[in-house]
Design a protein around this motif. Sequence first.
Motif, PDB file in Angstrom:
ATOM      1  N   ALA A 301      26.211  45.739  49.630  1.00 30.77           N
ATOM      2  CA  ALA A 301      26.395  45.059  50.970  1.00 30.77           C
ATOM      3  C   ALA A 301      25.061  44.132  50.747  1.00 30.77           C
ATOM      4  CB  ALA A 301      26.183  45.834  52.284  1.00 30.77           C
ATOM      5  N   ASN A 302      24.045  44.338  50.013  1.00 29.92           N
ATOM      6  CA  ASN A 302      23.224  43.366  49.795  1.00 29.92           C
ATOM      7  C   ASN A 302      23.294  42.270  48.840  1.00 29.92           C
ATOM      8  OD1 ASN A 302      21.416  44.657  51.890  1.00 29.92           O
ATOM      9  ND2 ASN A 302      21.158  46.293  50.324  1.00 29.92           N
ATOM     10  N   THR A 303      24.300  42.178  48.321  1.00 34.55           N
ATOM     11  CA  THR A 303      24.729  41.083  47.313  1.00 34.55           C
ATOM     12  C   THR A 303      25.738  40.352  48.159  1.00 34.55           C
ATOM     13  OG1 THR A 303      24.551  42.578  45.382  1.00 34.55           O
ATOM     14  CG2 THR A 303      26.097  40.640  45.113  1.00 34.55           C
ATOM     15  N   LEU A 304      25.659  39.236  48.568  1.00 38.41           N
ATOM     16  CA  LEU A 304      26.245  38.539  49.948  1.00 38.41           C
ATOM     17  C   LEU A 304      27.645  38.410  49.767  1.00 38.41           C
ATOM     18  CD1 LEU A 304      23.257  36.098  50.796  1.00 38.41           C
ATOM     19  CD2 LEU A 304      23.851  38.273  51.978  1.00 38.41           C
ATOM     20  N   HIS A 305      27.864  37.883  48.433  1.00 37.47           N
ATOM     21  CA  HIS A 305      29.310  37.536  47.957  1.00 37.47           C
ATOM     22  C   HIS A 305      29.719  38.657  47.010  1.00 37.47           C
ATOM     23  CE1 HIS A 305      29.297  33.156  49.574  1.00 37.47           C
ATOM     24  NE2 HIS A 305      29.414  34.138  50.453  1.00 37.47           N
ATOM     25  N   TRP A 306      29.490  39.828  47.390  1.00 36.90           N
ATOM     26  CA  TRP A 306      30.192  40.937  46.596  1.00 36.90           C
ATOM     27  C   TRP A 306      31.721  41.115  46.526  1.00 36.90           C
ATOM     28  CZ3 TRP A 306      28.603  44.191  42.783  1.00 36.90           C
ATOM     29  CH2 TRP A 306      29.328  45.050  42.468  1.00 36.90           C
ATOM     30  N   ILE A 307      32.252  40.262  45.572  1.00 38.11           N
ATOM     31  CA  ILE A 307      33.877  40.443  45.652  1.00 38.11           C
ATOM     32  C   ILE A 307      34.151  41.211  44.431  1.00 38.11           C
ATOM     33  CG2 ILE A 307      34.102  38.342  47.171  1.00 38.11           C
ATOM     34  CD1 ILE A 307      34.464  36.668  44.585  1.00 38.11           C
ATOM     35  N   LYS A 308      33.411  41.744  43.805  1.00 37.67           N
ATOM     36  CA  LYS A 308      33.882  42.479  42.591  1.00 37.67           C
ATOM     37  C   LYS A 308      34.673  43.734  43.141  1.00 37.67           C
ATOM     38  CE  LYS A 308      30.133  41.116  39.483  1.00 37.67           C
ATOM     39  NZ  LYS A 308      28.809  41.480  38.815  1.00 37.67           N
ATOM     40  N   ASN A 309      34.056  44.465  44.116  1.00 36.43           N
ATOM     41  CA  ASN A 309      34.571  45.677  44.933  1.00 36.43           C
ATOM     42  C   ASN A 309      35.037  46.480  43.655  1.00 36.43           C
ATOM     43  OD1 ASN A 309      34.387  43.954  46.899  1.00 36.43           O
ATOM     44  ND2 ASN A 309      36.354  43.124  46.932  1.00 36.43           N
ATOM     45  N   THR A 310      34.101  46.973  42.827  1.00 38.06           N
ATOM     46  CA  THR A 310      34.297  47.984  41.945  1.00 38.06           C
ATOM     47  C   THR A 310      33.512  49.335  42.153  1.00 38.06           C
ATOM     48  OG1 THR A 310      32.295  46.718  40.769  1.00 38.06           O
ATOM     49  CG2 THR A 310      34.706  46.249  40.151  1.00 38.06           C
ATOM     50  N   GLY A 311      33.007  49.221  43.318  1.00 45.34           N
ATOM     51  CA  GLY A 311      32.132  50.484  43.601  1.00 45.34           C
ATOM     52  C   GLY A 311      33.026  51.524  44.097  1.00 45.34           C
ATOM     53  N   ASP A 312      32.318  52.899  44.055  1.00 41.99           N
ATOM     54  CA  ASP A 312      32.644  54.108  44.885  1.00 41.99           C
ATOM     55  C   ASP A 312      32.109  53.802  46.353  1.00 41.99           C
ATOM     56  OD1 ASP A 312      33.977  55.448  42.943  1.00 41.99           O
ATOM     57  OD2 ASP A 312      31.718  56.100  42.378  1.00 41.99           O
ATOM     58  N   ASP A 315      30.148  59.222  51.296  1.00 43.82           N
ATOM     59  CA  ASP A 315      29.646  59.876  52.702  1.00 43.82           C
ATOM     60  C   ASP A 315      28.393  59.357  52.737  1.00 43.82           C
ATOM     61  OD1 ASP A 315      29.776  61.089  54.864  1.00 43.82           O
ATOM     62  OD2 ASP A 315      29.909  63.054  54.201  1.00 43.82           O
ATOM     63  N   GLY A 316      28.100  59.031  54.120  1.00 40.84           N
ATOM     64  CA  GLY A 316      26.909  58.159  54.520  1.00 40.84           C
ATOM     65  C   GLY A 316      26.626  56.794  54.303  1.00 40.84           C
ATOM     66  N   ASP A 317      27.520  56.326  53.433  1.00 39.90           N
ATOM     67  CA  ASP A 317      27.262  54.912  53.247  1.00 39.90           C
ATOM     68  C   ASP A 317      27.790  54.173  54.496  1.00 39.90           C
ATOM     69  OD1 ASP A 317      26.617  54.977  50.512  1.00 39.90           O
ATOM     70  OD2 ASP A 317      28.548  54.465  49.677  1.00 39.90           O
ATOM     71  N   LEU A 318      27.239  52.938  54.564  1.00 34.70           N
ATOM     72  CA  LEU A 318      27.763  51.791  55.432  1.00 34.70           C
ATOM     73  C   LEU A 318      28.817  51.045  54.591  1.00 34.70           C
ATOM     74  CD1 LEU A 318      24.766  50.375  57.346  1.00 34.70           C
ATOM     75  CD2 LEU A 318      26.468  51.889  58.031  1.00 34.70           C
ATOM     76  N   LEU A 319      29.773  50.567  54.878  1.00 34.94           N
ATOM     77  CA  LEU A 319      30.590  49.732  54.299  1.00 34.94           C
ATOM     78  C   LEU A 319      30.661  48.150  54.890  1.00 34.94           C
ATOM     79  CD1 LEU A 319      33.200  48.994  52.271  1.00 34.94           C
ATOM     80  CD2 LEU A 319      34.697  49.656  54.135  1.00 34.94           C
ATOM     81  N   LEU A 320      30.398  47.507  54.350  1.00 32.92           N
ATOM     82  CA  LEU A 320      30.480  46.101  54.630  1.00 32.92           C
ATOM     83  C   LEU A 320      31.708  45.200  54.599  1.00 32.92           C
ATOM     84  CD1 LEU A 320      27.652  43.243  54.815  1.00 32.92           C
ATOM     85  CD2 LEU A 320      29.898  42.748  54.444  1.00 32.92           C
ATOM     86  N   LEU A 321      32.677  45.189  55.428  1.00 40.01           N
ATOM     87  CA  LEU A 321      33.867  44.611  55.103  1.00 40.01           C
ATOM     88  C   LEU A 321      34.025  43.195  55.806  1.00 40.01           C
ATOM     89  CD1 LEU A 321      36.871  44.566  54.044  1.00 40.01           C
ATOM     90  CD2 LEU A 321      37.496  45.741  56.247  1.00 40.01           C
ATOM     91  N   ASP A 322      33.945  42.221  54.893  1.00 37.84           N
ATOM     92  CA  ASP A 322      34.149  40.569  55.165  1.00 37.84           C
ATOM     93  C   ASP A 322      35.236  40.171  54.817  1.00 37.84           C
ATOM     94  OD1 ASP A 322      33.686  37.974  55.404  1.00 37.84           O
ATOM     95  OD2 ASP A 322      31.790  37.914  54.812  1.00 37.84           O
ATOM     96  N   ALA A 323      36.298  40.126  55.492  1.00 42.86           N
ATOM     97  CA  ALA A 323      37.507  39.714  55.260  1.00 42.86           C
ATOM     98  C   ALA A 323      38.316  39.122  56.397  1.00 42.86           C
ATOM     99  CB  ALA A 323      38.369  41.113  54.921  1.00 42.86           C
ATOM    100  N   GLY A 324      39.311  38.249  56.043  1.00 42.59           N
ATOM    101  CA  GLY A 324      39.959  37.517  56.758  1.00 42.59           C
ATOM    102  C   GLY A 324      41.667  37.139  56.375  1.00 42.59           C
ATOM    103  N   VAL A 325      42.438  37.575  57.230  1.00 43.09           N
ATOM    104  CA  VAL A 325      43.948  37.211  56.975  1.00 43.09           C
ATOM    105  C   VAL A 325      44.163  35.713  57.251  1.00 43.09           C
ATOM    106  CG1 VAL A 325      46.331  37.262  57.591  1.00 43.09           C
ATOM    107  CG2 VAL A 325      44.591  39.220  57.729  1.00 43.09           C
ATOM    108  N   GLU A 326      44.871  34.910  56.084  1.00 43.00           N
ATOM    109  CA  GLU A 326      45.351  33.577  56.279  1.00 43.00           C
ATOM    110  C   GLU A 326      46.691  33.668  56.553  1.00 43.00           C
ATOM    111  OE1 GLU A 326      44.327  30.565  52.904  1.00 43.00           O
ATOM    112  OE2 GLU A 326      46.345  31.506  52.225  1.00 43.00           O
ATOM    113  N   VAL A 327      47.027  33.113  57.842  1.00 42.30           N
ATOM    114  CA  VAL A 327      48.412  33.093  58.014  1.00 42.30           C
ATOM    115  C   VAL A 327      49.269  32.185  57.412  1.00 42.30           C
ATOM    116  CG1 VAL A 327      48.055  34.194  60.392  1.00 42.30           C
ATOM    117  CG2 VAL A 327      47.954  31.717  60.277  1.00 42.30           C
ATOM    118  N   ASP A 328      50.510  32.062  57.679  1.00 39.47           N
ATOM    119  CA  ASP A 328      51.199  31.453  56.760  1.00 39.47           C
ATOM    120  C   ASP A 328      51.091  29.838  56.915  1.00 39.47           C
ATOM    121  OD1 ASP A 328      52.621  33.698  56.392  1.00 39.47           O
ATOM    122  OD2 ASP A 328      54.621  33.252  57.382  1.00 39.47           O
TER     123      ASP A 328
END
Length: 511
Positions: A301-312, A315-328
């Motif tokens: 989460a401390n890598t601001l644009h972590w888009i690799k998303n390769t990690g585990d 339990d006990g982690d925070l998950l920072l989820l920055d996401a958005g749906v683009e509609v049609d």
Amino acid sequence: MAQRWVSAWHDVRVSEEQHKSDNRGRPVTEEFRAFVATDWAPRTSAKPVLAEVAPYAAERRAAVSAAFPGERLVIPAGGLKVRNNDCDYIFRPHTAFAHLTGLGGDREPDAVLVLEPLDDGSHESILYFRPLAGRATEEFFGDSRYGEFWVGARPGLADIEGELALSARHIDEFTEAVGKDVGSTGIRIVRDADRELTQALDALREGSAGSTESELLREADDELAHFLSTLRLVKDEWEIGQMREAIKVTANGFDAVIAGLPEALERGRGERWVEGVFGLHARHQGNGVGYDSICAAGDHANTLHWIKNTGDITDGDLLLLDAGVEVDSLFTADITRTLPVNGHFTEAQRKVYDAVFAAQEAGIAAVKPGAKFSDVHDAAIRVIAEHLHAWGLLPDGIDVEATLDKEHGQYHRRWMVHGTSHHLGLDVHDCALARREEYMGADLAPGMILTVEPGLYFKADDLLAPPELRGIGVRIEDDILVTSDGCENLSADMPRTSTDVEAWIANIPKD
Ligand code: GLY
Ligand code: MN
Ligand code: MN
């Protein structure tokens, strides 16, 4: 002249195709050609799904027309982009094109919108594109990039005219129409939409009688691009409706991620799972994700644009989820929630979370007409600085005012280096060509939509952070509409306080 310009543009496109060897071709017999062209049911015309946006798009084009009387304005959709060999990326039109036509996802590669100047100072809007080919053509069965057998049916000219309420012409007429009076009619193009077309048009304009210096041409083009970008600063009613929809379905995607958290932990490679779950819902309920999702567990989460998303995710982690749906229609949400994956914040996580929440509250409270865009950041960052000071993290002798000093302070940026807000709409970072005085320095106005997204980021190897805070990264991001007397948090239905986030996680049934 027109001939040279026609070949310049087409040659670049076609030569790339011709470099590939024909090692998988099939014989095309006359018998097959005749057979494949017959006995098909009549084509049904496309549904006018965009009728609703057409009047809004027309109003946007009218604003552009009024700003550039007498000039021909060329706004390409852009072409398909090769991903590898003969596979293209899914097409997404240039944002200015989408805004001025109303055409959304996957439509229409290689189209070009032209605002053709008329004698009365207004413009005719003409969409040049490659319409669906007849069944007796080779394209119908043989063109793997555009043919109906390969990529499906495209609209015809009449479909587009009915759908968008503008004139539609075959793309083959484009070069002749655009180049016909070069030198006497000013032509501007949105340069970054279609590289080959821009190069060809540059050559045409520079080579014309009484040619303008290329520098001046570029400046004129940049002026058009700037105008089109700032045209989106204030959203119309239809755009606000699209943003509400994008945010609503984004909330569904977050719910689905929460439902799938136990599975993400159990399977391993959990960040990928989260990315996939959100992507599934984005694709199902909209056009897709509006930007690559940031699915960052623990220190990621401390890598601001972590888009690799390769990690585990553990339990006990925070998950920072920055996401958005683009509609049609291509409008996108941009929302961040930071979730304790086991449903409960630790004391240290909550301390950081609540500080970020307080900063976000201050930022949102600053959103009102007449306030400066930069006031939002100033309000949020003051709260961040106050917490860092109270926690003893700022250097000795540096108080809140000293760190906020723009000339000699800014120590707090070690833990929040990014800005708090950006405009949001068709582009996640919308209106990118607005000048500083039109963006950071401008007054907020009703109809603007901006994010408020403070954060605090304590890297695992940050020796200045107290050990219990190391590896904790929190951001909270909401999408805020400026109203006539303040603001509306369009994403307010998604829980934000630490207590509400815990209740949210507890209440969603798990997969
Ligand atoms: N998702 C990128 C941003 O928040 O700006
Ligand atoms: Mn954002
Ligand atoms: Mn974001």
